[in-house]
Design a protein around this motif. Structure first.
Motif, PDB file in Angstrom:
ATOM      1  N   ILE A 163       0.845  -1.208   0.000  1.00 26.22           N
ATOM      2  CA  ILE A 163       0.000   0.000   0.000  1.00 26.22           C
ATOM      3  C   ILE A 163       0.876   1.252   0.000  1.00 26.22           C
ATOM      4  CG2 ILE A 163      -1.642   1.351   1.369  1.00 26.22           C
ATOM      5  CD1 ILE A 163      -2.871  -1.329   2.303  1.00 26.22           C
ATOM      6  N   GLU A 164       1.943   1.227   0.803  1.00 25.47           N
ATOM      7  CA  GLU A 164       2.833   2.393   0.840  1.00 25.47           C
ATOM      8  C   GLU A 164       3.478   2.630  -0.520  1.00 25.47           C
ATOM      9  OE1 GLU A 164       5.148   1.470   4.280  1.00 25.47           O
ATOM     10  OE2 GLU A 164       3.710   2.481   5.615  1.00 25.47           O
ATOM     11  N   GLU A 165       3.836   1.551  -1.188  1.00 29.08           N
ATOM     12  CA  GLU A 165       4.376   1.684  -2.554  1.00 29.08           C
ATOM     13  C   GLU A 165       3.337   2.293  -3.485  1.00 29.08           C
ATOM     14  OE1 GLU A 165       6.993  -2.413  -2.260  1.00 29.08           O
ATOM     15  OE2 GLU A 165       5.694  -2.124  -4.023  1.00 29.08           O
ATOM     16  N   ASN A 166       2.105   1.781  -3.380  1.00 29.01           N
ATOM     17  CA  ASN A 166       1.017   2.309  -4.220  1.00 29.01           C
ATOM     18  C   ASN A 166       0.812   3.798  -3.975  1.00 29.01           C
ATOM     19  OD1 ASN A 166       0.519  -0.192  -5.292  1.00 29.01           O
ATOM     20  ND2 ASN A 166      -1.211  -0.654  -3.954  1.00 29.01           N
ATOM     21  N   LEU A 167       0.819   4.172  -2.701  1.00 31.23           N
ATOM     22  CA  LEU A 167       0.595   5.583  -2.363  1.00 31.23           C
ATOM     23  C   LEU A 167       1.712   6.464  -2.921  1.00 31.23           C
ATOM     24  CD1 LEU A 167      -0.830   5.273   1.253  1.00 31.23           C
ATOM     25  CD2 LEU A 167      -1.981   6.307  -0.717  1.00 31.23           C
ATOM     26  N   ALA A 168       2.935   5.969  -2.844  1.00 36.20           N
ATOM     27  CA  ALA A 168       4.060   6.741  -3.387  1.00 36.20           C
ATOM     28  C   ALA A 168       3.906   6.886  -4.902  1.00 36.20           C
ATOM     29  CB  ALA A 168       5.377   6.054  -3.039  1.00 36.20           C
ATOM     30  N   ARG A 169       3.501   5.802  -5.547  1.00 34.93           N
ATOM     31  CA  ARG A 169       3.312   5.844  -7.001  1.00 34.93           C
ATOM     32  C   ARG A 169       2.178   6.800  -7.363  1.00 34.93           C
ATOM     33  NH1 ARG A 169      -0.414   3.300  -9.485  1.00 34.93           N
ATOM     34  NH2 ARG A 169      -0.695   1.738  -7.852  1.00 34.93           N
ATOM     35  N   LEU A 170       1.061   6.731  -6.609  1.00 29.76           N
ATOM     36  CA  LEU A 170      -0.083   7.612  -6.874  1.00 29.76           C
ATOM     37  C   LEU A 170       0.299   9.080  -6.660  1.00 29.76           C
ATOM     38  CD1 LEU A 170      -2.856   5.446  -5.197  1.00 29.76           C
ATOM     39  CD2 LEU A 170      -2.804   6.096  -7.609  1.00 29.76           C
ATOM     40  N   ALA A 171       1.096   9.336  -5.627  1.00 29.45           N
ATOM     41  CA  ALA A 171       1.519  10.717  -5.348  1.00 29.45           C
ATOM     42  C   ALA A 171       2.369  11.242  -6.502  1.00 29.45           C
ATOM     43  CB  ALA A 171       2.282  10.776  -4.025  1.00 29.45           C
ATOM     44  N   ALA A 172       3.240  10.379  -7.033  1.00 26.44           N
ATOM     45  CA  ALA A 172       4.084  10.788  -8.159  1.00 26.44           C
ATOM     46  C   ALA A 172       3.232  11.033  -9.403  1.00 26.44           C
ATOM     47  CB  ALA A 172       5.140   9.714  -8.434  1.00 26.44           C
ATOM     48  N   GLU A 173       2.256  10.132  -9.627  1.00 28.15           N
ATOM     49  CA  GLU A 173       1.362  10.308 -10.780  1.00 28.15           C
ATOM     50  C   GLU A 173       0.566  11.594 -10.656  1.00 28.15           C
ATOM     51  OE1 GLU A 173      -1.299   7.058 -11.754  1.00 28.15           O
ATOM     52  OE2 GLU A 173       0.314   5.598 -11.406  1.00 28.15           O
ATOM     53  N   ARG A 174       0.105  11.860  -9.426  1.00 33.55           N
ATOM     54  CA  ARG A 174      -0.694  13.063  -9.193  1.00 33.55           C
ATOM     55  C   ARG A 174       0.136  14.318  -9.452  1.00 33.55           C
ATOM     56  NH1 ARG A 174      -3.202  16.995  -6.240  1.00 33.55           N
ATOM     57  NH2 ARG A 174      -5.465  16.682  -6.012  1.00 33.55           N
ATOM     58  N   ALA A 175       1.359  14.305  -8.950  1.00 32.96           N
ATOM     59  CA  ALA A 175       2.224  15.475  -9.133  1.00 32.96           C
ATOM     60  C   ALA A 175       2.456  15.745 -10.621  1.00 32.96           C
ATOM     61  CB  ALA A 175       3.552  15.258  -8.404  1.00 32.96           C
ATOM     62  N   ALA A 176       2.690  14.671 -11.367  1.00 33.61           N
ATOM     63  CA  ALA A 176       2.924  14.823 -12.810  1.00 33.61           C
ATOM     64  C   ALA A 176       1.669  15.354 -13.499  1.00 33.61           C
ATOM     65  CB  ALA A 176       3.341  13.481 -13.414  1.00 33.61           C
ATOM     66  N   LEU A 177       0.535  14.861 -13.052  1.00 29.32           N
ATOM     67  CA  LEU A 177      -0.744  15.255 -13.655  1.00 29.32           C
ATOM     68  C   LEU A 177      -1.070  16.722 -13.346  1.00 29.32           C
ATOM     69  CD1 LEU A 177      -2.848  13.586 -15.220  1.00 29.32           C
ATOM     70  CD2 LEU A 177      -4.093  13.333 -13.075  1.00 29.32           C
ATOM     71  N   VAL A 178      -0.910  17.083 -12.087  1.00 27.98           N
ATOM     72  CA  VAL A 178      -1.228  18.444 -11.644  1.00 27.98           C
ATOM     73  C   VAL A 178      -0.401  19.462 -12.440  1.00 27.98           C
ATOM     74  CG1 VAL A 178      -0.858  20.014  -9.687  1.00 27.98           C
ATOM     75  CG2 VAL A 178      -2.144  17.897  -9.364  1.00 27.98           C
ATOM     76  N   GLY A 179       0.824  19.069 -12.792  1.00 30.69           N
ATOM     77  CA  GLY A 179       1.676  19.951 -13.592  1.00 30.69           C
ATOM     78  C   GLY A 179       1.086  20.276 -14.966  1.00 30.69           C
ATOM     79  N   GLN A 180       0.170  19.410 -15.416  1.00 27.44           N
ATOM     80  CA  GLN A 180      -0.422  19.627 -16.743  1.00 27.44           C
ATOM     81  C   GLN A 180      -1.755  20.378 -16.669  1.00 27.44           C
ATOM     82  OE1 GLN A 180       0.099  15.148 -17.467  1.00 27.44           O
ATOM     83  NE2 GLN A 180      -0.040  15.999 -19.531  1.00 27.44           N
ATOM     84  N   VAL A 181      -2.307  20.504 -15.460  1.00 26.42           N
ATOM     85  CA  VAL A 181      -3.629  21.135 -15.322  1.00 26.42           C
ATOM     86  C   VAL A 181      -3.455  22.646 -15.175  1.00 26.42           C
ATOM     87  CG1 VAL A 181      -5.762  21.212 -13.954  1.00 26.42           C
ATOM     88  CG2 VAL A 181      -4.531  19.052 -14.206  1.00 26.42           C
ATOM     89  N   ARG A 182      -4.276  23.394 -15.909  1.00 22.61           N
ATOM     90  CA  ARG A 182      -4.227  24.854 -15.828  1.00 22.61           C
ATOM     91  C   ARG A 182      -4.556  25.286 -14.402  1.00 22.61           C
ATOM     92  NH1 ARG A 182      -8.058  26.478 -20.622  1.00 22.61           N
ATOM     93  NH2 ARG A 182      -9.083  27.531 -18.880  1.00 22.61           N
ATOM     94  N   SER A 183      -3.935  26.366 -13.958  1.00 21.04           N
ATOM     95  CA  SER A 183      -4.105  26.748 -12.551  1.00 21.04           C
ATOM     96  C   SER A 183      -5.550  27.137 -12.240  1.00 21.04           C
ATOM     97  CB  SER A 183      -3.127  27.848 -12.167  1.00 21.04           C
ATOM     98  OG  SER A 183      -3.363  28.979 -12.976  1.00 21.04           O
ATOM     99  N   ASP A 184      -6.245  27.808 -13.183  1.00 22.19           N
ATOM    100  CA  ASP A 184      -7.647  28.188 -12.911  1.00 22.19           C
ATOM    101  C   ASP A 184      -8.536  26.937 -12.836  1.00 22.19           C
ATOM    102  OD1 ASP A 184      -7.090  27.888 -15.678  1.00 22.19           O
ATOM    103  OD2 ASP A 184      -9.011  28.811 -16.197  1.00 22.19           O
ATOM    104  N   VAL A 185      -8.252  25.950 -13.701  1.00 18.14           N
ATOM    105  CA  VAL A 185      -9.020  24.695 -13.709  1.00 18.14           C
ATOM    106  C   VAL A 185      -8.766  23.934 -12.402  1.00 18.14           C
ATOM    107  CG1 VAL A 185      -9.237  22.441 -14.850  1.00 18.14           C
ATOM    108  CG2 VAL A 185      -9.077  24.542 -16.226  1.00 18.14           C
ATOM    109  N   LEU A 186      -7.498  23.910 -12.005  1.00 17.16           N
ATOM    110  CA  LEU A 186      -7.133  23.220 -10.761  1.00 17.16           C
ATOM    111  C   LEU A 186      -7.789  23.889  -9.556  1.00 17.16           C
ATOM    112  CD1 LEU A 186      -5.376  20.829  -9.895  1.00 17.16           C
ATOM    113  CD2 LEU A 186      -3.511  22.463  -9.470  1.00 17.16           C
ATOM    114  N   ALA A 187      -7.827  25.213  -9.573  1.00 15.56           N
ATOM    115  CA  ALA A 187      -8.438  25.959  -8.460  1.00 15.56           C
ATOM    116  C   ALA A 187      -9.928  25.645  -8.376  1.00 15.56           C
ATOM    117  CB  ALA A 187      -8.204  27.458  -8.634  1.00 15.56           C
ATOM    118  N   ALA A 188     -10.604  25.592  -9.525  1.00 17.38           N
ATOM    119  CA  ALA A 188     -12.040  25.271  -9.535  1.00 17.38           C
ATOM    120  C   ALA A 188     -12.260  23.859  -9.002  1.00 17.38           C
ATOM    121  CB  ALA A 188     -12.592  25.401 -10.953  1.00 17.38           C
TER     122      ALA A 188
END
Ligand code: ZN
Length: 246
Positions: A163-188
Protein backbone atom coordinates in the motif's frame (compact mmCIF):
# COMPACT_ATOMS: atom_id res chain seq x y z
CA UNK A 1 -12.74 29.75 -35.24
CA UNK A 2 -9.32 28.17 -34.99
CA UNK A 3 -8.75 29.66 -31.55
CA UNK A 4 -12.18 28.40 -30.46
CA UNK A 5 -11.32 24.90 -31.60
CA UNK A 6 -7.98 25.06 -29.78
CA UNK A 7 -9.72 26.20 -26.67
CA UNK A 8 -12.25 23.37 -26.93
CA UNK A 9 -9.54 20.80 -27.53
CA UNK A 10 -7.61 22.19 -24.65
CA UNK A 11 -10.64 22.22 -22.32
CA UNK A 12 -11.48 18.67 -23.37
CA UNK A 13 -7.94 17.70 -22.40
CA UNK A 14 -8.22 19.58 -19.14
CA UNK A 15 -11.46 17.77 -18.32
CA UNK A 16 -9.77 14.44 -19.07
CA UNK A 17 -6.92 15.45 -16.75
CA UNK A 18 -9.44 16.28 -14.00
CA UNK A 19 -11.17 12.93 -14.44
CA UNK A 20 -7.80 11.19 -14.14
CA UNK A 21 -6.93 13.36 -11.13
CA UNK A 22 -10.20 12.38 -9.49
CA UNK A 23 -9.46 8.68 -10.09
CA UNK A 24 -6.04 9.07 -8.50
CA UNK A 25 -7.51 10.92 -5.50
CA UNK A 26 -10.20 8.27 -5.01
CA UNK A 27 -7.67 5.47 -5.29
CA UNK A 28 -5.36 7.26 -2.83
CA UNK A 29 -8.24 7.58 -0.37
CA UNK A 30 -8.98 3.87 -0.65
CA UNK A 31 -5.32 3.01 -0.13
CA UNK A 32 -5.05 5.42 2.82
CA UNK A 33 -8.02 3.88 4.58
CA UNK A 34 -6.66 0.36 3.94
CA UNK A 35 -3.33 1.52 5.40
CA UNK A 36 -4.98 3.06 8.45
CA UNK A 37 -6.77 -0.27 9.13
CA UNK A 38 -3.47 -2.18 9.36
CA UNK A 39 -2.50 -1.35 12.97
CA UNK A 40 -5.95 -2.50 14.09
CA UNK A 41 -5.60 -5.73 12.10
CA UNK A 42 -2.18 -6.40 13.67
CA UNK A 43 -3.55 -5.65 17.13
CA UNK A 44 -6.40 -8.07 16.59
CA UNK A 45 -3.96 -10.80 15.49
CA UNK A 46 -1.92 -10.13 18.62
CA UNK A 47 -5.16 -10.41 20.59
CA UNK A 48 -5.71 -13.90 19.16
CA UNK A 49 -2.22 -14.87 20.31
CA UNK A 50 -2.87 -13.58 23.82
CA UNK A 51 -6.21 -15.41 23.89
CA UNK A 52 -4.62 -18.81 23.20
CA UNK A 53 -1.86 -18.09 25.75
CA UNK A 54 -4.62 -17.38 28.24
CA UNK A 55 -6.43 -20.63 27.36
CA UNK A 56 -3.20 -22.64 27.92
CA UNK A 57 -2.59 -20.81 31.18
CA UNK A 58 -6.11 -21.59 32.40
CA UNK A 59 -5.69 -25.28 31.53
CA UNK A 60 -2.38 -25.33 33.43
CA UNK A 61 -4.00 -23.65 36.44
CA UNK A 62 -6.82 -26.22 36.37
CA UNK A 63 -4.35 -29.10 36.34
CA UNK A 64 -2.26 -27.58 39.13
CA UNK A 65 -5.35 -27.11 41.31
CA UNK A 66 -6.29 -30.78 40.80
CA UNK A 67 -2.75 -31.90 41.65
CA UNK A 68 -2.99 -29.89 44.87
CA UNK A 69 -6.35 -31.53 45.63
CA UNK A 70 -4.77 -34.92 45.02
CA UNK A 71 -1.86 -34.22 47.41
CA UNK A 72 -4.30 -32.92 50.05
CA UNK A 73 -6.40 -36.08 49.75
CA UNK A 74 -3.32 -38.31 49.99
CA UNK A 75 -2.32 -36.49 53.18
CA UNK A 76 -5.84 -36.88 54.57
CA UNK A 77 -5.79 -40.54 53.63
CA UNK A 78 -2.49 -41.14 55.43
CA UNK A 79 -3.75 -39.30 58.50
CA UNK A 80 -6.92 -41.37 58.45
CA UNK A 81 -4.97 -44.63 58.16
CA UNK A 82 -2.78 -43.59 61.05
CA UNK A 83 -5.89 -42.89 63.12
CA UNK A 84 -7.34 -46.27 62.18
CA UNK A 85 -4.11 -48.02 63.24
CA UNK A 86 -4.15 -46.11 66.52
CA UNK A 87 -7.79 -47.00 67.12
CA UNK A 88 -7.05 -50.67 66.47
CA UNK A 89 -4.28 -50.60 69.06
CA UNK A 90 -6.76 -48.98 71.43
CA UNK A 91 -9.35 -51.65 70.61
CA UNK A 92 -6.95 -54.41 71.63
CA UNK A 93 -6.52 -52.76 75.02
CA UNK A 94 -10.16 -52.08 75.95
CA UNK A 95 -11.37 -53.37 79.25
CA UNK A 96 -15.18 -53.09 79.09
CA UNK A 97 -17.83 -54.00 76.58
CA UNK A 98 -18.92 -50.36 76.37
CA UNK A 99 -15.38 -49.28 75.54
CA UNK A 100 -15.20 -52.09 73.03
CA UNK A 101 -18.41 -50.94 71.31
CA UNK A 102 -17.22 -47.32 71.27
CA UNK A 103 -13.89 -48.31 69.85
CA UNK A 104 -15.49 -50.42 67.14
CA UNK A 105 -17.78 -47.52 66.22
CA UNK A 106 -14.78 -45.19 66.02
CA UNK A 107 -12.97 -47.55 63.64
CA UNK A 108 -16.10 -47.98 61.57
CA UNK A 109 -16.48 -44.19 61.23
CA UNK A 110 -12.80 -43.79 60.32
CA UNK A 111 -13.06 -46.52 57.70
CA UNK A 112 -16.13 -44.86 56.22
CA UNK A 113 -14.17 -41.64 56.10
CA UNK A 114 -11.22 -43.37 54.41
CA UNK A 115 -13.60 -44.88 51.87
CA UNK A 116 -14.98 -41.41 51.06
CA UNK A 117 -11.43 -40.12 50.70
CA UNK A 118 -10.57 -42.97 48.35
CA UNK A 119 -13.63 -42.19 46.24
CA UNK A 120 -12.53 -38.57 46.13
CA UNK A 121 -9.03 -39.66 45.11
CA UNK A 122 -10.44 -41.69 42.23
CA UNK A 123 -12.60 -38.78 41.09
CA UNK A 124 -9.65 -36.38 41.28
CA UNK A 125 -7.45 -38.80 39.34
CA UNK A 126 -10.10 -38.96 36.61
CA UNK A 127 -10.28 -35.17 36.59
CA UNK A 128 -6.49 -35.00 36.36
CA UNK A 129 -6.56 -37.24 33.28
CA UNK A 130 -9.17 -34.97 31.70
CA UNK A 131 -7.22 -31.85 32.66
CA UNK A 132 -4.05 -33.30 31.13
CA UNK A 133 -5.92 -34.09 27.91
CA UNK A 134 -7.36 -30.58 27.88
CA UNK A 135 -3.93 -29.04 28.42
CA UNK A 136 -2.49 -31.09 25.54
CA UNK A 137 -5.39 -29.99 23.35
CA UNK A 138 -4.98 -26.32 24.32
CA UNK A 139 -1.23 -26.45 23.64
CA UNK A 140 -1.83 -27.97 20.22
CA UNK A 141 -4.50 -25.36 19.41
CA UNK A 142 -2.17 -22.64 20.63
CA UNK A 143 0.62 -23.86 18.39
CA UNK A 144 -1.65 -24.02 15.34
CA UNK A 145 -3.19 -20.60 15.95
CA UNK A 146 0.18 -19.00 16.62
CA UNK A 147 1.55 -20.37 13.36
CA UNK A 148 -1.51 -19.02 11.54
CA UNK A 149 -1.22 -15.65 13.32
CA UNK A 150 2.47 -15.38 12.42
CA UNK A 151 1.63 -16.07 8.80
CA UNK A 152 -1.24 -13.55 8.83
CA UNK A 153 1.06 -10.95 10.38
CA UNK A 154 3.61 -11.44 7.62
CA UNK A 155 0.85 -11.06 5.03
CA UNK A 156 -0.60 -7.93 6.64
CA UNK A 157 2.86 -6.40 6.91
CA UNK A 158 3.52 -7.18 3.24
CA UNK A 159 0.16 -5.65 2.37
CA UNK A 160 1.13 -2.50 4.29
CA UNK A 161 4.39 -2.22 2.36
CA UNK A 162 2.51 -2.73 -0.91
CA UNK A 163 0.00 0.00 0.00
CA UNK A 164 2.83 2.39 0.84
CA UNK A 165 4.38 1.68 -2.55
CA UNK A 166 1.02 2.31 -4.22
CA UNK A 167 0.59 5.58 -2.36
CA UNK A 168 4.06 6.74 -3.39
CA UNK A 169 3.31 5.84 -7.00
CA UNK A 170 -0.08 7.61 -6.87
CA UNK A 171 1.52 10.72 -5.35
CA UNK A 172 4.08 10.79 -8.16
CA UNK A 173 1.36 10.31 -10.78
CA UNK A 174 -0.69 13.06 -9.19
CA UNK A 175 2.22 15.47 -9.13
CA UNK A 176 2.92 14.82 -12.81
CA UNK A 177 -0.74 15.25 -13.66
CA UNK A 178 -1.23 18.44 -11.64
CA UNK A 179 1.68 19.95 -13.59
CA UNK A 180 -0.42 19.63 -16.74
CA UNK A 181 -3.63 21.14 -15.32
CA UNK A 182 -4.23 24.85 -15.83
CA UNK A 183 -4.10 26.75 -12.55
CA UNK A 184 -7.65 28.19 -12.91
CA UNK A 185 -9.02 24.70 -13.71
CA UNK A 186 -7.13 23.22 -10.76
CA UNK A 187 -8.44 25.96 -8.46
CA UNK A 188 -12.04 25.27 -9.54
CA UNK A 189 -11.50 21.55 -8.97
CA UNK A 190 -9.97 22.12 -5.54
CA UNK A 191 -12.81 24.41 -4.49
CA UNK A 192 -15.52 21.91 -5.44
CA UNK A 193 -13.52 19.06 -3.88
CA UNK A 194 -13.30 20.93 -0.58
CA UNK A 195 -17.05 21.43 -0.61
CA UNK A 196 -18.15 17.89 -1.59
CA UNK A 197 -15.46 16.06 0.38
CA UNK A 198 -15.49 12.38 -0.58
CA UNK A 199 -17.13 11.13 -3.76
CA UNK A 200 -17.29 12.78 -7.14
CA UNK A 201 -15.85 16.25 -7.65
CA UNK A 202 -16.31 16.16 -11.40
CA UNK A 203 -19.40 14.16 -12.37
CA UNK A 204 -20.42 12.77 -15.74
CA UNK A 205 -23.70 13.93 -17.28
CA UNK A 206 -25.52 11.07 -18.97
CA UNK A 207 -28.87 11.52 -20.77
CA UNK A 208 -29.03 15.03 -19.31
CA UNK A 209 -28.71 13.73 -15.74
CA UNK A 210 -25.91 14.74 -13.39
CA UNK A 211 -24.43 11.51 -12.02
CA UNK A 212 -23.14 13.40 -8.99
CA UNK A 213 -26.64 14.02 -7.65
CA UNK A 214 -28.90 12.20 -10.17
CA UNK A 215 -30.89 15.35 -10.89
CA UNK A 216 -31.74 16.45 -14.43
CA UNK A 217 -29.76 19.21 -16.12
CA UNK A 218 -31.88 21.92 -17.86
CA UNK A 219 -31.84 21.46 -21.70
CA UNK A 220 -30.06 24.75 -22.45
CA UNK A 221 -27.28 24.00 -19.99
CA UNK A 222 -27.06 20.42 -21.25
CA UNK A 223 -26.44 21.79 -24.76
CA UNK A 224 -23.71 24.07 -23.43
CA UNK A 225 -22.07 21.26 -21.45
CA UNK A 226 -21.80 19.23 -24.66
CA UNK A 227 -19.61 21.95 -26.19
CA UNK A 228 -16.94 21.18 -23.57
CA UNK A 229 -15.57 24.67 -24.09
CA UNK A 230 -15.34 25.59 -20.42
CA UNK A 231 -15.98 24.18 -16.96
CA UNK A 232 -19.64 23.84 -16.03
CA UNK A 233 -21.25 23.25 -12.67
CA UNK A 234 -24.38 21.22 -11.96
CA UNK A 235 -27.00 23.78 -10.87
CA UNK A 236 -28.28 21.34 -8.26
CA UNK A 237 -25.15 19.97 -6.51
CA UNK A 238 -22.58 22.51 -7.79
CA UNK A 239 -20.19 19.74 -8.81
CA UNK A 240 -18.13 20.15 -11.94
CA UNK A 241 -19.83 18.24 -14.74
CA UNK A 242 -18.67 16.85 -18.06
CA UNK A 243 -20.48 15.34 -21.00
CA UNK A 244 -20.24 11.55 -21.10
CA UNK A 245 -20.94 11.43 -24.87
CA UNK A 246 -24.62 10.56 -24.78
ZN1 ZN B 1 -25.47 17.40 -9.68
Amino acid sequence: VKRDKERIESMREQIQLLIKLQQIDNESQRQESALSAIPQRLASLDGERREVDQAVWLAEQGLEALNRDYRDLERENKACEAQIAKSKVKLAAVKTNKEYQMSLKEIEDLEAKRSRIEDDVLRVLENIDEAKALLTKRKKESQNIKEQVAQDEREVAAEGRKIEENLARLAAERAALVGQVRSDVLAAFAMVKRRVGRGLTIAPVESAICRGCNVGIPPQLFNEIQRQDKLYHCPNCQRLVYWQGH
